[in-house]
Motif scaffolding. Structure first.
Motif, PDB file in Angstrom:
ATOM      1  N   SER A   1      11.719   3.430  35.333  1.00  0.00           N
ATOM      2  CA  SER A   1      10.824   2.633  36.183  1.00  0.00           C
ATOM      3  C   SER A   1      10.243   1.443  35.424  1.00  0.00           C
ATOM      4  O   SER A   1      10.158   0.334  35.939  1.00  0.00           O
ATOM      5  N   LEU A   2       9.826   1.700  34.178  1.00  0.00           N
ATOM      6  CA  LEU A   2       9.232   0.622  33.370  1.00  0.00           C
ATOM      7  C   LEU A   2      10.236  -0.495  33.142  1.00  0.00           C
ATOM      8  O   LEU A   2       9.903  -1.674  33.219  1.00  0.00           O
TER       9      LEU A   2
ATOM     10  N   SER B   1       6.161   9.282  37.603  1.00  0.00           N
ATOM     11  CA  SER B   1       7.355   9.743  36.897  1.00  0.00           C
ATOM     12  C   SER B   1       7.256  11.219  36.506  1.00  0.00           C
ATOM     13  O   SER B   1       8.206  11.979  36.655  1.00  0.00           O
ATOM     14  N   TYR B   2       6.108  11.599  35.999  1.00  0.00           N
ATOM     15  CA  TYR B   2       5.938  12.998  35.590  1.00  0.00           C
ATOM     16  C   TYR B   2       5.800  13.910  36.802  1.00  0.00           C
ATOM     17  O   TYR B   2       6.351  15.011  36.841  1.00  0.00           O
ATOM     18  N   VAL B   3       5.061  13.432  37.791  1.00  0.00           N
ATOM     19  CA  VAL B   3       4.857  14.241  38.991  1.00  0.00           C
ATOM     20  C   VAL B   3       6.197  14.454  39.708  1.00  0.00           C
ATOM     21  O   VAL B   3       6.491  15.564  40.171  1.00  0.00           O
TER      22      VAL B   3
ATOM     23  N   ASN C   1       0.169   4.152  37.457  1.00  0.00           N
ATOM     24  CA  ASN C   1       0.629   4.746  38.709  1.00  0.00           C
ATOM     25  C   ASN C   1       2.100   5.157  38.592  1.00  0.00           C
ATOM     26  O   ASN C   1       2.492   6.268  38.976  1.00  0.00           O
ATOM     27  N   ILE C   2       2.892   4.271  38.011  1.00  0.00           N
ATOM     28  CA  ILE C   2       4.322   4.534  37.840  1.00  0.00           C
ATOM     29  C   ILE C   2       4.550   5.682  36.853  1.00  0.00           C
ATOM     30  O   ILE C   2       5.372   6.566  37.081  1.00  0.00           O
ATOM     31  N   MET C   3       3.804   5.660  35.758  1.00  0.00           N
ATOM     32  CA  MET C   3       3.966   6.712  34.749  1.00  0.00           C
ATOM     33  C   MET C   3       3.577   8.068  35.334  1.00  0.00           C
ATOM     34  O   MET C   3       4.292   9.050  35.167  1.00  0.00           O
TER      35      MET C   3
ATOM     36  N   GLY D   1      10.258  13.567  32.831  1.00  0.00           N
ATOM     37  CA  GLY D   1       9.238  12.592  33.235  1.00  0.00           C
ATOM     38  C   GLY D   1       9.330  11.314  32.417  1.00  0.00           C
ATOM     39  O   GLY D   1       9.280  10.215  32.961  1.00  0.00           O
ATOM     40  N   SER D   2       9.501  11.468  31.115  1.00  0.00           N
ATOM     41  CA  SER D   2       9.585  10.284  30.253  1.00  0.00           C
ATOM     42  C   SER D   2      10.841   9.482  30.561  1.00  0.00           C
ATOM     43  O   SER D   2      10.828   8.247  30.512  1.00  0.00           O
ATOM     44  N   GLY D   3      11.917  10.181  30.872  1.00  0.00           N
ATOM     45  CA  GLY D   3      13.157   9.502  31.270  1.00  0.00           C
ATOM     46  C   GLY D   3      12.941   8.690  32.532  1.00  0.00           C
ATOM     47  O   GLY D   3      13.269   7.500  32.591  1.00  0.00           O
TER      48      GLY D   3
END
Lengths: 207, 160
Positions: free
Chosen positions: A31-32, A126-128, A121-123, A24-26
């Motif tokens: 995205s960031l 990412s995890y989802v 929303n993006i973060m 998720g962090s990757g």
């Protein structure tokens, strides 16, 4: 069999959550980086289960003012995500987006809220997506709901709503480096226990 | 010198003059300050949920709920010599931190209503109230004066 609460997770289950956190962090960094048009270095995220009071202490004590974005999960995995941004991160985001320098995060305007919510929303996505990609489960996320206030007061919301499933949460500590700024952000994940059982089942992890 | 006694979430404590009770960053939780002026005994409970009798699967921690939390605080004050007939209340918290389009989720308001109902059942008058709205509050309660100080991130300090 099902998971009863987050206190009883075994090391293998914690490892699974850690891996989801890593992926998720990757995703989040990628995205960031696109959104902020900047190179982002990412440190290894720390994923652990913590009690609310430990989370509050970690985030600078109950009266530290932060931004909290509340995101609800529905579909196969139900629960809540709370994305916490410290003022330094909010500043980097707004500065990169439209050159704004906030003197105090309490003074965010509607446009700032909207920009910061988009990061949330993006973060969350990412995890989802990390969970969905690993398990094939379908998970929907709500638009983020915004709050800037004392972190203790913000965290009272999930603490109350999920009081029945215990006083622990899954806590992800991300460290990014954007240009020369060291940035910290934190995702708190509180799945319903049935959803967590389903997740482990899908991954063939014994519960 | 007075000392500050910290009351955590789902916790409670009693102070004798000149000590001060504090609870930090109440969001949707409610802080209940009880005061016996005749004896200068103060009590503070930081509850997070309405009535234990309405919980599907009540927690073992009775300090979480308005009804059992207040009952325990009153018992503790009584054991320190407070006269329950003389006790008055000041309450703070019960905010709605996040906007939602459903009133079902407004747990802050439900907490405040539950606290009022329980205090009424003990015939304890509420003489000051800083509840609702959408911001967090820190409370300091002075057991020598019965004054409640309410601090928040973006508003002026209120003393009632």
């Amino acid at each position: 069999m099902s998971v009863k609460n987050l206190e009883e997770l075994n090391p293998i289950q914690i490892d699974v959550l850690r891996e989801i956190g890593n992926i998720g962090s990757g995703n989040a960094a990628t995205s960031l980086s696109g959104m902020l048009s900047n190179t982002i270095d990412i440190g290894v995220p720390v994923v652990k289960t913590l009690e609310y009071e430990e989370v509050v202490d970690f985030l600078g004590g109950p009266e530290n003012v932060v931004i909290g974005l509340l995101i609800r999960l529905s579909g196969d995995i139900k629960g809540m995500m709370m994305y916490i941004l410290q003022s330094s991160f909010a500043n980097v985001v707004l500065n990169t987006f439209y050159g704004k320098q906030l003197d105090d995060i309490l003074n965010v305007d509607e446009m700032d809220k909207s920009a910061i919510s988009e990061i949330g929303n993006i973060m969350a996505g990412s995890y989802v997506n990390a969970i969905a990609g690993l398990t094939g489960l379908t998970i929907d996320i709500s638009p983020p709901s915004f709050c800037v206030d004392m972190v203790g007061a913000i965290l009272s919301v999930p603490a109350i709503e999920f009081a029945q499933v215990g006083d622990r949460v899954i806590f992800i500590d991300d460290n990014f480096k954007i240009s020369n700024d060291e940035i910290k952000s934190n995702m708190i994940l509180i799945p319903e226990m049935e959803s967590l059982s389903l997740l482990f089942n899908k991954l063939g992890v014994e519960i | 010198m007075s000392k500050v006694i910290n009351v955590g979430i789902a916790d409670l404590n009693v102070a004798l003059a000149p000590d001060i009770l504090a609870t930090y960053a109440l969001g949707s939780c409610v802080g209940i300050c009880l005061f016996d002026k005749t004896k200068s005994i103060g009590g503070l409970a930081h509850i997070m949920l309405p009535l234990s009798t309405e919980a599907a699967n009540p927690s073992e921690n009775k300090r979480r709920y308005a009804d059992t939390g207040i009952a325990e605080l009153l018992a503790l004050m009584k054991s320190k010599g407070a006269n329950i007939q003389a006790v008055v209340a000041k309450i703070a918290g019960g905010a709605q931190m996040f906007a939602t389009n459903s009133s079902v989720f407004n747990i802050g308001e439900r907490n405040v209503n539950a606290v009022k109902k329980v205090l009424e059942s003990y015939k304890i008058p509420i003489i000051a109230e800083q509840t609702g709205e959408n911001y967090g509050r820190t409370v300091f309660f002075d057991s020598s004066t019965g004054l409640m100080q309410v601090k928040s991130a973006s508003k002026n300090i209120i003393v009632v």
